[in-house]
Design an enzyme around this catalytic site. Structure first.
Site, short mmCIF file in Angstrom:
data_model
loop_
_atom_site.label_atom_id
_atom_site.label_comp_id
_atom_site.label_asym_id
_atom_site.label_seq_id
_atom_site.Cartn_x
_atom_site.Cartn_y
_atom_site.Cartn_z
N LYS A 1 -6.42 -15.62 7.20
CA LYS A 1 -6.61 -14.20 6.95
C LYS A 1 -7.65 -13.71 7.94
CE LYS A 1 -8.13 -10.65 3.79
NZ LYS A 1 -8.93 -10.32 2.61
N GLY B 1 -13.78 -3.88 -2.54
CA GLY B 1 -14.58 -3.92 -3.75
C GLY B 1 -14.86 -2.58 -4.40
N ALA C 1 -7.34 -5.03 -0.61
CA ALA C 1 -8.63 -4.36 -0.83
C ALA C 1 -8.51 -3.04 -1.57
CB ALA C 1 -9.39 -4.13 0.47
N GLY C 2 -9.40 -2.87 -2.55
CA GLY C 2 -9.56 -1.60 -3.24
C GLY C 2 -8.79 -1.44 -4.52
N ASN D 1 -8.84 -9.45 -5.51
CA ASN D 1 -9.98 -10.31 -5.80
C ASN D 1 -10.90 -9.64 -6.82
OD1 ASN D 1 -12.55 -12.00 -3.77
ND2 ASN D 1 -12.07 -12.14 -5.91
N SER D 2 -11.61 -8.59 -6.40
CA SER D 2 -12.64 -7.99 -7.26
C SER D 2 -12.09 -7.52 -8.59
CB SER D 2 -13.30 -6.82 -6.53
OG SER D 2 -13.96 -7.25 -5.36
#
Length: 263
Positions: A101, A162, A188-189, A210-211
């Site tokens: 990545k 995040g 992301a996001g 992830n987050s």
């Protein structure tokens, strides 16, 4: 992209369309349970978490013991193409994985990916035989350039890393998906499973989360929710979403019924 059942990256095909990041979990045990619940087959790991000498900070060892999981070293922390290439080389040596990545964000305040350094690093890494998954802003021109270079996919951000702001770049991601011949993976996001489903419905091939999972009250349950949402979004898209209308359209017209004279 085609309606094939698997997510194809290079010569590899995966059943799951949910990729999982491994940062921010409160413990290794919680992370492992979330990975299993997510059914993810591609899991990203920062190079600094390849640390068998310090078990408290080592994610590589427990993740490498999971069945049906392919590790994807990421270059998070790299500030330019030179650093990213070096990190990618080390990651491949340690993991044996052909994937990387590619993530280059030199400004720690907004963590936006650097398009120029990302493009330059992608050129090098593709030539070195990597299956490159570049993290980029939702830029249709850059996405096409990276596709032309030979990247295995493109990974436009939904919103800042995040931030939990969801698909702020919806229109641009839709353009990328419409014109891409390689998989489009939203990265992301994302905050809610519904946003993952929306990404698949609009034409994307997968999402990386992830987050939203790691920061949930119950990461294991949230991972399972994202897995279900991705399946639902993909299935809905290929079932054929109804067209939109500017006016209301009755589902059960009653005109003829009401005009009948009683017997």
């Amino acid at each position: 992209m085609s309606a094939s059942k698997g997510l194809s990256l290079g010569t590899h095909t995966f059943e799951s369309r949910l990729l999982l990041g491994t940062g921010k979990f409160s413990s290794v045990d919680i992370m492992i349970r979330a990975v299993k619940a997510s059914e993810a087959q591609l899991v990203t790991v920062a190079l600094r978490r390849f640390n068998p000498q310090n078990l408290e900070d080592d994610l590589f060892t427990p993740l490498s013991q999971l069945d049906n999981v392919t590790l994807v070293p990421n270059t998070s922390g790299a500030r330019d193409a030179k650093e990213a290439v070096r990190v990618a080389m080390l990651g491949r040596e340690l993991s044996g994985s052909p994937f990387v990545k590619l993530e280059i964000h030199p400004n720690p305040h907004h963590l936006m990916p650097d398009p120029i350094e990302t493009y330059q690093a992608a050129q090098i890494l593709v030539k070195e035989g990597f299956l490159v998954l570049p993290y980029i802003s939702a830029d249709p021109v850059l996405a096409k350039r990276l596709e032309d270079v030979g990247c295995a996919a493109v990974m436009p951000l939904g919103s800042a890393i995040g931030s939990g702001q969801g698909l702020k770049t919806y229109e641009m991601i839709a353009l990328i998906a419409q014109n891409s011949i390689v998989p489009v993976i939203v990265d992301a996001g994302l905050r809610a499973p519904s946003e993952a489903a929306a990404a698949l419905e609009m034409g994307c091939d997968a999402v990386l989360v992830n987050s939203a999972i790691a920061a949930a009250d119950d990461p294991e349950q949230m991972a399972a929710a994202f897995a279900a949402a991705v399946r639902a979004g993909y299935q809905a898209r290929h079932a054929g979403l109804m067209s939109r209308s500017d006016a209301a359209v009755a589902t059960s017209p009653l005109t003829s019924f009401l005009s009948q004279e009683p017997q």
